[in-house]
Design a protein around this motif. Structure first.
Motif, PDB file in Angstrom:
ATOM      1  N   ARG A 143      14.201   5.166  -1.905  1.00  0.00           N
ATOM      2  CA  ARG A 143      13.866   5.663  -3.236  1.00  0.00           C
ATOM      3  C   ARG A 143      14.527   7.027  -3.433  1.00  0.00           C
ATOM      4  NH1 ARG A 143       7.424   5.064  -3.936  1.00  0.00           N
ATOM      5  NH2 ARG A 143       7.486   6.572  -2.221  1.00  0.00           N
ATOM      6  N   ALA A 144      14.496   7.520  -4.671  1.00  0.00           N
ATOM      7  CA  ALA A 144      15.196   8.780  -4.979  1.00  0.00           C
ATOM      8  C   ALA A 144      14.673   9.950  -4.153  1.00  0.00           C
ATOM      9  CB  ALA A 144      15.074   9.080  -6.472  1.00  0.00           C
ATOM     10  N   SER A 145      13.368   9.963  -3.884  1.00  0.00           N
ATOM     11  CA  SER A 145      12.772  11.081  -3.144  1.00  0.00           C
ATOM     12  C   SER A 145      12.896  10.934  -1.631  1.00  0.00           C
ATOM     13  CB  SER A 145      11.291  11.206  -3.511  1.00  0.00           C
ATOM     14  OG  SER A 145      10.600  10.017  -3.159  1.00  0.00           O
ATOM     15  N   GLY A 146      13.408   9.819  -1.174  1.00  0.00           N
ATOM     16  CA  GLY A 146      13.542   9.592   0.261  1.00  0.00           C
ATOM     17  C   GLY A 146      13.011   8.221   0.649  1.00  0.00           C
ATOM     18  N   ALA A 168       0.828  -1.214   0.000  1.00  0.00           N
ATOM     19  CA  ALA A 168       0.000   0.000   0.000  1.00  0.00           C
ATOM     20  C   ALA A 168       0.856   1.255   0.000  1.00  0.00           C
ATOM     21  CB  ALA A 168      -0.930  -0.007   1.211  1.00  0.00           C
ATOM     22  N   SER A 169       1.965   1.220   0.716  1.00  0.00           N
ATOM     23  CA  SER A 169       2.832   2.405   0.758  1.00  0.00           C
ATOM     24  C   SER A 169       3.483   2.665  -0.596  1.00  0.00           C
ATOM     25  CB  SER A 169       3.909   2.234   1.837  1.00  0.00           C
ATOM     26  OG  SER A 169       4.821   1.197   1.488  1.00  0.00           O
ATOM     27  N   LEU A 170       3.763   1.628  -1.356  1.00  0.00           N
ATOM     28  CA  LEU A 170       4.369   1.807  -2.673  1.00  0.00           C
ATOM     29  C   LEU A 170       3.341   2.222  -3.723  1.00  0.00           C
ATOM     30  CD1 LEU A 170       6.856  -1.207  -2.728  1.00  0.00           C
ATOM     31  CD2 LEU A 170       7.421   1.223  -2.570  1.00  0.00           C
ATOM     32  N   ALA A 203      13.180  -8.784  -2.246  1.00  0.00           N
ATOM     33  CA  ALA A 203      14.182  -8.977  -3.299  1.00  0.00           C
ATOM     34  C   ALA A 203      13.544  -9.547  -4.557  1.00  0.00           C
ATOM     35  CB  ALA A 203      15.289  -9.893  -2.794  1.00  0.00           C
ATOM     36  N   HIS A 204      12.611 -10.470  -4.380  1.00  0.00           N
ATOM     37  CA  HIS A 204      11.945 -11.087  -5.528  1.00  0.00           C
ATOM     38  C   HIS A 204      11.010 -10.100  -6.219  1.00  0.00           C
ATOM     39  CE1 HIS A 204       9.749 -14.009  -7.944  1.00  0.00           C
ATOM     40  NE2 HIS A 204       8.621 -13.564  -7.410  1.00  0.00           N
ATOM     41  N   ALA A 205      10.258  -9.331  -5.444  1.00  0.00           N
ATOM     42  CA  ALA A 205       9.245  -8.441  -6.018  1.00  0.00           C
ATOM     43  C   ALA A 205       9.840  -7.160  -6.578  1.00  0.00           C
ATOM     44  CB  ALA A 205       8.196  -8.108  -4.954  1.00  0.00           C
ATOM     45  N   LEU A 206      10.865  -6.614  -5.914  1.00  0.00           N
ATOM     46  CA  LEU A 206      11.398  -5.312  -6.289  1.00  0.00           C
ATOM     47  C   LEU A 206      12.666  -5.396  -7.123  1.00  0.00           C
ATOM     48  CD1 LEU A 206      10.896  -3.468  -2.875  1.00  0.00           C
ATOM     49  CD2 LEU A 206       9.376  -3.458  -4.865  1.00  0.00           C
ATOM     50  N   ARG A 207      13.289  -6.569  -7.150  1.00  0.00           N
ATOM     51  CA  ARG A 207      14.519  -6.760  -7.923  1.00  0.00           C
ATOM     52  C   ARG A 207      15.588  -5.727  -7.539  1.00  0.00           C
ATOM     53  NH1 ARG A 207      11.945 -10.865  -9.041  1.00  0.00           N
ATOM     54  NH2 ARG A 207      11.953 -11.899 -11.073  1.00  0.00           N
ATOM     55  N   CYS A 208      15.763  -5.576  -6.221  1.00  0.00           N
ATOM     56  CA  CYS A 208      16.770  -4.636  -5.722  1.00  0.00           C
ATOM     57  C   CYS A 208      17.558  -5.315  -4.607  1.00  0.00           C
ATOM     58  CB  CYS A 208      16.106  -3.355  -5.223  1.00  0.00           C
ATOM     59  SG  CYS A 208      15.177  -3.565  -3.679  1.00  0.00           S
ATOM     60  N   PRO A 209      18.724  -4.791  -4.256  1.00  0.00           N
ATOM     61  CA  PRO A 209      19.477  -5.355  -3.134  1.00  0.00           C
ATOM     62  C   PRO A 209      18.703  -5.206  -1.825  1.00  0.00           C
ATOM     63  CG  PRO A 209      20.857  -3.881  -4.451  1.00  0.00           C
ATOM     64  CD  PRO A 209      19.453  -3.675  -4.915  1.00  0.00           C
ATOM     65  N   HIS A 218       5.686   7.385  -7.762  1.00  0.00           N
ATOM     66  CA  HIS A 218       5.867   5.968  -8.098  1.00  0.00           C
ATOM     67  C   HIS A 218       7.283   5.744  -8.625  1.00  0.00           C
ATOM     68  CE1 HIS A 218       1.628   5.336  -7.373  1.00  0.00           C
ATOM     69  NE2 HIS A 218       1.343   6.352  -8.178  1.00  0.00           N
ATOM     70  N   GLU A 219       8.208   5.736  -7.687  1.00  0.00           N
ATOM     71  CA  GLU A 219       9.622   5.568  -8.016  1.00  0.00           C
ATOM     72  C   GLU A 219      10.081   4.155  -7.680  1.00  0.00           C
ATOM     73  OE1 GLU A 219      11.148  10.073  -6.854  1.00  0.00           O
ATOM     74  OE2 GLU A 219      11.037   8.502  -5.312  1.00  0.00           O
ATOM     75  N   PRO A 220      11.056   3.674  -8.400  1.00  0.00           N
ATOM     76  CA  PRO A 220      11.578   2.346  -8.068  1.00  0.00           C
ATOM     77  C   PRO A 220      12.341   2.349  -6.749  1.00  0.00           C
ATOM     78  CG  PRO A 220      12.919   3.358  -9.779  1.00  0.00           C
ATOM     79  CD  PRO A 220      11.728   4.260  -9.585  1.00  0.00           C
ATOM     80  N   VAL A 221      12.278   1.241  -6.056  1.00  0.00           N
ATOM     81  CA  VAL A 221      13.056   1.071  -4.824  1.00  0.00           C
ATOM     82  C   VAL A 221      14.453   0.621  -5.226  1.00  0.00           C
ATOM     83  CG1 VAL A 221      13.276  -0.210  -2.662  1.00  0.00           C
ATOM     84  CG2 VAL A 221      11.013   0.502  -3.486  1.00  0.00           C
ATOM     85  N   VAL A 222      15.471   1.343  -4.756  1.00  0.00           N
ATOM     86  CA  VAL A 222      16.849   1.030  -5.151  1.00  0.00           C
ATOM     87  C   VAL A 222      17.558   0.169  -4.109  1.00  0.00           C
ATOM     88  CG1 VAL A 222      17.044   3.078  -6.585  1.00  0.00           C
ATOM     89  CG2 VAL A 222      17.682   3.214  -4.159  1.00  0.00           C
ATOM     90  N   HIS A 223      17.024   0.147  -2.897  1.00  0.00           N
ATOM     91  CA  HIS A 223      17.644  -0.664  -1.834  1.00  0.00           C
ATOM     92  C   HIS A 223      16.625  -0.834  -0.713  1.00  0.00           C
ATOM     93  CE1 HIS A 223      19.981  -1.232   1.946  1.00  0.00           C
ATOM     94  NE2 HIS A 223      20.686  -2.050   1.180  1.00  0.00           N
ATOM     95  N   ALA A 224      16.650  -1.987  -0.082  1.00  0.00           N
ATOM     96  CA  ALA A 224      15.742  -2.251   1.041  1.00  0.00           C
ATOM     97  C   ALA A 224      16.526  -2.853   2.200  1.00  0.00           C
ATOM     98  CB  ALA A 224      14.613  -3.184   0.616  1.00  0.00           C
ATOM     99  N   GLU A 225      15.957  -2.659   3.401  1.00  0.00           N
ATOM    100  CA  GLU A 225      16.594  -3.192   4.605  1.00  0.00           C
ATOM    101  C   GLU A 225      15.507  -3.705   5.544  1.00  0.00           C
ATOM    102  OE1 GLU A 225      20.102  -1.181   6.705  1.00  0.00           O
ATOM    103  OE2 GLU A 225      18.415  -0.751   8.066  1.00  0.00           O
ATOM    104  N   VAL A 226      15.693  -4.920   6.035  1.00  0.00           N
ATOM    105  CA  VAL A 226      14.745  -5.540   6.961  1.00  0.00           C
ATOM    106  C   VAL A 226      15.468  -5.824   8.266  1.00  0.00           C
ATOM    107  CG1 VAL A 226      13.203  -7.485   7.390  1.00  0.00           C
ATOM    108  CG2 VAL A 226      13.467  -6.590   5.057  1.00  0.00           C
ATOM    109  N   SER A 227      14.917  -5.313   9.372  1.00  0.00           N
ATOM    110  CA  SER A 227      15.507  -5.539  10.693  1.00  0.00           C
ATOM    111  C   SER A 227      14.569  -6.427  11.508  1.00  0.00           C
ATOM    112  CB  SER A 227      15.716  -4.215  11.437  1.00  0.00           C
ATOM    113  OG  SER A 227      16.529  -3.343  10.686  1.00  0.00           O
ATOM    114  N   GLY A 228      15.158  -7.319  12.326  1.00  0.00           N
ATOM    115  CA  GLY A 228      14.338  -8.170  13.169  1.00  0.00           C
ATOM    116  C   GLY A 228      15.158  -9.205  13.902  1.00  0.00           C
ATOM    117  N   HIS A 229      14.443 -10.063  14.604  1.00  0.00           N
ATOM    118  CA  HIS A 229      15.080 -11.098  15.428  1.00  0.00           C
ATOM    119  C   HIS A 229      16.034 -11.936  14.595  1.00  0.00           C
ATOM    120  CE1 HIS A 229      15.540 -14.635  18.000  1.00  0.00           C
ATOM    121  NE2 HIS A 229      15.175 -13.859  19.005  1.00  0.00           N
TER     122      HIS A 229
END
Length: 306
Positions: A241-244, A184-186, A216-222, A191-202
């Protein structure tokens, strides 16, 4: 109502069920599936409680194979629960020796609902290969829970190696709300591509790994994983993303905050999902979960967790 049948046979259990039905204590009409639970004897009650709650949405017959390693004699004990002791289902608990459970398919076959789908659930340790397990071969859906295993991440890798259409894992089901909120947030501009993602957790929670693999599968990004100790499940996801960045944070396991560029900080209730919720969700569908399969096969490899 609870009926104990010590040192019995499946034929005697079937007759007892028919008798209870005739007496009005159990009604088989409207049962939509047979749920087979394969669990250690000490884990049976927790699993049955979750199945009873789920049965209010999915009326079913619950067959429980209670493994008791200390039992050496080839003897079958049964317990039938109906009415208030079985939610909207009828529960049959079969306690047998390990030798008898080697042929679990022949043990449960006389007790299956005719012409009804079969779902098997391993609430704790998963078998060597769920699809090749005697009960797994009979089932349309096979539900495991890698989080409940002694080594969750190793179990996840085993599930990947042996994945067959119809398999699913409750560590994946626990991500439904996270996946919905992230999608929903995307959907919001820009509507910019995600260039990098980070997941934090246990550090050993399989849902953390699966969420990273899905991104990684859906966005094709590191995608990077930040492993933490002393936390509950997933605590934070950052999509650059580029805008933040889009930042979703849930440090307390109850309330999440959503931060998007150019928008005010938003709060949403996001409690840790309970076992009964996850089981009920999985019982809603009998078709293969193709996205889960793709995340296992492709997503885990993309994040180096294969």
């Amino acid at each position: 109502m609870i009926l104990d049948l010590p040192d019995t046979t499946t034929t005697a259990v079937t007759r007892a069920l028919l008798r209870l039905r005739d007496e009005g204590g159990a009604v088989a009409l409207g049962r939509v599936l047979t749920l087979v639970i394969d669990a250690e004897a000490g884990d049976v009650e927790q699993a049955v409680d979750a199945a009873n709650d789920a049965s209010r949405e999915h009326p079913c017959r619950v067959l429980v194979l209670a493994r008791k390693p200390s039992r050496t004699t080839s003897k079958l004990d049964a317990q039938i629960r109906v009415g208030g002791d079985a939610g909207a289902s009828e529960v049959i608990v079969l306690t047998a020796s390990q030798d008898m459970l080697t042929h679990a398919d022949t043990l449960v076959m006389p007790l299956l609902l005719p012409d009804a789908p079969i779902v098997v659930w391993w609430p704790n340790e998963l078998p060597e290969n769920p699809a090749e397990h005697p009960i797994g071969r009979m089932a349309q859906r096979r539900i495991t829970d890698s989080l409940a295993c002694s080594d969750p991440l190793k179990s996840l890798r085993r599930l990947r190696a042996d994945h067959v259409a119809g398999d699913t894992d409750l560590a994946w089901t626990r991500l439904t709300v996270w996946r919905g909120l992230l999608a929903a947030s995307l959907d919001q501009p820009p509507h910019e591509p995600v260039v990098h993602a980070e997941v934090s957790g246990h550090d050993t929670h399989p849902s953390v790994v699966l969420l990273a693999a899905w991104l990684a599968h859906a966005l094709r990004c590191p995608v990077d994983i930040v492993r933490q100790e002393g936390v509950q499940g997933i605590t934070k996801v950052v999509l650059d993303r580029a805008s933040g960045p889009i930042v979703i944070e849930r440090p307390d396991g109850r309330t999440a905050t959503l931060l998007q560029p150019g928008q005010p900080l938003r709060h949403t209730s996001m409690p840790m999902r309970e076992l009964r919720e996850c089981l009920s969700e999985e019982l809603r569908r009998l078709d293969p979960d193709e996205v889960y399969g793709e995340v296992l096969v492709d997503g885990l490899e993309r994040i180096g967790a294969a």
